[in-house]
Design a protein around this motif. Structure first.
Motif, PDB file in Angstrom:
ATOM      1  N   GLU A  10      20.888 -14.690 112.439  1.00  0.00           N
ATOM      2  CA  GLU A  10      19.500 -15.074 112.725  1.00  0.00           C
ATOM      3  C   GLU A  10      19.223 -15.033 114.226  1.00  0.00           C
ATOM      4  N   LEU A  14      16.537 -12.764 116.118  1.00  0.00           N
ATOM      5  CA  LEU A  14      15.521 -13.367 116.976  1.00  0.00           C
ATOM      6  C   LEU A  14      15.489 -12.707 118.349  1.00  0.00           C
ATOM      7  N   THR A  15      16.665 -12.567 118.957  1.00  0.00           N
ATOM      8  CA  THR A  15      16.730 -12.060 120.332  1.00  0.00           C
ATOM      9  C   THR A  15      16.770 -10.539 120.411  1.00  0.00           C
ATOM     10  N   ARG A  30      12.887 -16.966 128.355  1.00  0.00           N
ATOM     11  CA  ARG A  30      11.745 -17.471 127.598  1.00  0.00           C
ATOM     12  C   ARG A  30      11.704 -18.995 127.561  1.00  0.00           C
ATOM     13  N   TRP A  32      13.810 -21.265 126.381  1.00  0.00           N
ATOM     14  CA  TRP A  32      14.240 -21.916 125.147  1.00  0.00           C
ATOM     15  C   TRP A  32      15.414 -22.833 125.495  1.00  0.00           C
ATOM     16  N   ALA A  49      13.365 -23.731 116.806  1.00  0.00           N
ATOM     17  CA  ALA A  49      12.980 -22.320 116.752  1.00  0.00           C
ATOM     18  C   ALA A  49      11.654 -22.161 116.015  1.00  0.00           C
ATOM     19  N   CYS A  50      11.478 -22.880 114.923  1.00  0.00           N
ATOM     20  CA  CYS A  50      10.210 -22.821 114.185  1.00  0.00           C
ATOM     21  C   CYS A  50       9.060 -23.296 115.063  1.00  0.00           C
ATOM     22  N   LYS A  52       8.904 -23.254 118.391  1.00  0.00           N
ATOM     23  CA  LYS A  52       8.654 -22.275 119.448  1.00  0.00           C
ATOM     24  C   LYS A  52       7.951 -21.027 118.915  1.00  0.00           C
ATOM     25  N   LEU A  53       8.222 -20.669 117.662  1.00  0.00           N
ATOM     26  CA  LEU A  53       7.613 -19.486 117.064  1.00  0.00           C
ATOM     27  C   LEU A  53       6.243 -19.776 116.463  1.00  0.00           C
ATOM     28  N   VAL A  55       5.565 -21.742 113.846  1.00  0.00           N
ATOM     29  CA  VAL A  55       5.578 -21.968 112.403  1.00  0.00           C
ATOM     30  C   VAL A  55       5.313 -23.450 112.170  1.00  0.00           C
TER      31      VAL A  55
END
Length: 80
Positions: A10, A14-15, A30, A32, A49-50, A52-53, A55
């Motif tokens: 994953e 992502l990267t 970025r 993170w 991650a959710c 930051k994205l 979601v």
């Protein structure tokens, strides 16, 4: 069941990088937040991650259960 940390696959998805050094650089550029494992693998939380994205997680309001009715009540009529 998904773990709380993104898997290596994953994180590579992502990267866009499989190499850990490039993954760390991508995350740092970025801004993170991540933690490195002993082996140098960047560890990113799934919920972070959710977030930051962008979601959104559906949050269901939880009401506390009703208080149980007592099976007996004290008799205070004889107390002076």
């Amino acid at each position: 069941m998904e773990t709380e940390i993104l898997s290596e696959k994953e994180l590579a998805e992502l990267t866009g990088y499989k190499a850990r050094g490039y993954q760390r650089r991508w995350l740092e550029e970025r801004q993170w937040h991540f933690v490195e494992s002993r082996g140098g693998r960047p560890l990113v939380g799934r919920q972070y991650a959710c977030m930051k994205l962008g979601v959104t997680l559906e949050v269901m309001p939880v009401a506390p259960p009703p208080m149980p009715t007592p099976s007996w009540t004290p008799d205070f009529s004889r107390v002076k």
